[in-house]
Design a protein around this motif. Structure first.
Motif, PDB file in Angstrom:
ATOM      1  N   VAL A 185     -17.996 -11.565  46.432  1.00 48.98           N
ATOM      2  CA  VAL A 185     -19.161 -11.246  45.613  1.00 48.98           C
ATOM      3  C   VAL A 185     -20.308 -12.177  45.953  1.00 48.98           C
ATOM      4  O   VAL A 185     -20.131 -13.401  45.989  1.00 48.98           O
ATOM      5  N   GLU A 186     -21.488 -11.596  46.217  1.00 48.30           N
ATOM      6  CA  GLU A 186     -22.693 -12.383  46.461  1.00 48.30           C
ATOM      7  C   GLU A 186     -23.442 -12.568  45.143  1.00 48.30           C
ATOM      8  O   GLU A 186     -23.933 -11.612  44.560  1.00 48.30           O
ATOM      9  N   ALA A 187     -23.494 -13.804  44.682  1.00 48.33           N
ATOM     10  CA  ALA A 187     -24.192 -14.123  43.428  1.00 48.33           C
ATOM     11  C   ALA A 187     -25.466 -14.881  43.777  1.00 48.33           C
ATOM     12  O   ALA A 187     -25.458 -16.101  43.928  1.00 48.33           O
ATOM     13  N   ASP A 188     -26.592 -14.150  43.916  1.00 48.39           N
ATOM     14  CA  ASP A 188     -27.835 -14.772  44.357  1.00 48.39           C
ATOM     15  C   ASP A 188     -28.831 -14.884  43.212  1.00 48.39           C
ATOM     16  O   ASP A 188     -28.530 -14.578  42.058  1.00 48.39           O
ATOM     17  N   GLY A 189     -30.038 -15.320  43.530  1.00 47.51           N
ATOM     18  CA  GLY A 189     -31.055 -15.555  42.514  1.00 47.51           C
ATOM     19  C   GLY A 189     -31.656 -14.301  41.917  1.00 47.51           C
ATOM     20  O   GLY A 189     -32.452 -14.389  40.979  1.00 47.51           O
TER      21      GLY A 189
END
Length: 364
Positions: free
Chosen positions: A252-256
């Motif tokens: 999972v990509e948890a970005d801004g």
């Protein structure tokens, strides 16, 4: 953002058919208006309208102007000023106490325009900037684009100055206006839609995903149970992932641009998810359950050696949701999504009738 997706979908159909439409964009507002600069609507060849510039009060008149723009190919700016007491006599009688300038331009498949960059930003999930001539310097509705990959495209005349201003707008993450004796150029920052990470694919997640998708957000559902993490249960989701809580960082990509909701209703899984989410750059972390439970989760993580800054903990909302008296799954979903929207917009989520100052704040 749902409106933008609808406009882009309709424009793609226009392009494939070889037809032309008219794009209406709010480029300047003063006083109280229904929409802010950046609001758009697309007028199709059969006069159907996708999107709104106002609450429906200006669209009929804009349609008449759009027909002329579609036929001639000449862009124009139409100004609606509803601040005058004589508006009922000379105009539309809206009584909105504001003014809005709307740019109308023909759009087709012959040349890149603002809709192309908007589609690119959504596809790449990165920010870009559209620069649009409103007066002087070049022909009305001339466009430059700062692409998500850093490329700058558009006419060569005056491009160095425009590029500098576009990159400054991107760095500030704020729209801007370059105005001098030579003309006026509007710089609009185009952002990707919010991404909502929903951890837990129980029945209470279904209305959350549905409402978020209706807003045009990208929604990713994550669960460790094969019977729950299935596309059939969440047809509106961008993706549904089968993943153990301890391994979400690998998948999972948890970005801004992301917000996260932890709704597994499983204590140990929630603890693993908070260990991953709190150090990440996500803008909102919501967790279901009483405040005491959340405090115990954080305390156990700190006892295990985890360390969180005050700024990281400020992003944690537990229990998540606005206080609207929600009881049913749909009401709870509304409370959760409303709180996320408020946080992403930098608002407190209070009553508009008690807000001091304009609803939309300062506009370009």
């Amino acid at each position: 953002m749902r409106e933008t997706r609808d406009i882009l979908g309709a424009f793609q159909n226009l392009r494939e058919s070889g037809a032309a439409g008219v794009l209406a964009s709010a480029v300047h507002t003063e006083g109280s208006t229904y929409r802010r600069p950046g609001a758009r609507m697309l007028v199709l060849p059969d006069d159907r309208i996708i999107g709104l510039i106002s609450g429906g009060c200006l669209e009929g008149d804009l349609l008449e102007h759009a027909r002329s723009v579609r036929e001639t190919g000449e862009p124009r700016i139409v100004r609606y000023d509803m601040r005058s007491e004589d508006d009922i006599i000379w105009g539309l009688g809206l009584g909105c106490a504001g003014a809005v300038d709307v740019l109308l331009e023909r759009v087709d498949g012959e040349a890149p325009g603002p809709l192309d960059l908007m589609a690119e930003c959504i596809r790449e999930r990165r920010t870009g900037v559209i620069a649009t001539v409103l007066a002087g310097r070049a022909a009305l509705a001339t466009h430059w684009a700062l692409h998500p990959d850093g490329r700058f495209s558009g006419p060569t005349t005056g491009s160095a100055e425009v590029e500098r201003a576009a990159r400054q707008a991107a760095e500030r993450d704020a729209d801007g206006l370059l105005e001098d004796e030579a003309g006026k150029i509007l710089f609009e920052v185009v952002r990707p839609p919010p991404r909502l990470l929903v951890f837990g694919a129980g029945p209470d997640a279904v209305p959350v995903v549905r409402i978020a998708a209706e807003l045009g957000w990208d929604v990713i559902v994550v669960d460790w149970r094969p019977a729950h993490a299935c596309r059939e249960s969440f047809p509106e989701a961008s993706d549904v992932l089968l993943c153990e809580a301890e391994r979400v960082g690998e998948h999972v990509e948890a970005d801004g641009t992301s917000a996260a909701l932890v709704m597994t209703h499983h204590y140990l899984h929630d603890r693993s998810l908070l260990r991953f989410l709190l150090p990440s750059p996500v803008r909102f972390i919501g967790i279901l359950g009483p405040r005491k439970r959340t405090e115990l989760l954080i305390g156990e993580l700190e006892e295990e050696g985890a360390s969180f800054t005050p700024e990281q903990l400020e992003r944690l909302h537990g229990p998540a949701g606005l206080d609207i008296g929600a009881e049913s799954p749909e009401q709870i979903a509304l409370a959760l999504i409303a709180e996320i929207q408020a946080v992403l917009a930098g608002r407190s989520g209070g009553w508009l009738c008690q807000r001091k100052g304009p609803i939309h704040g300062e506009v370009a």
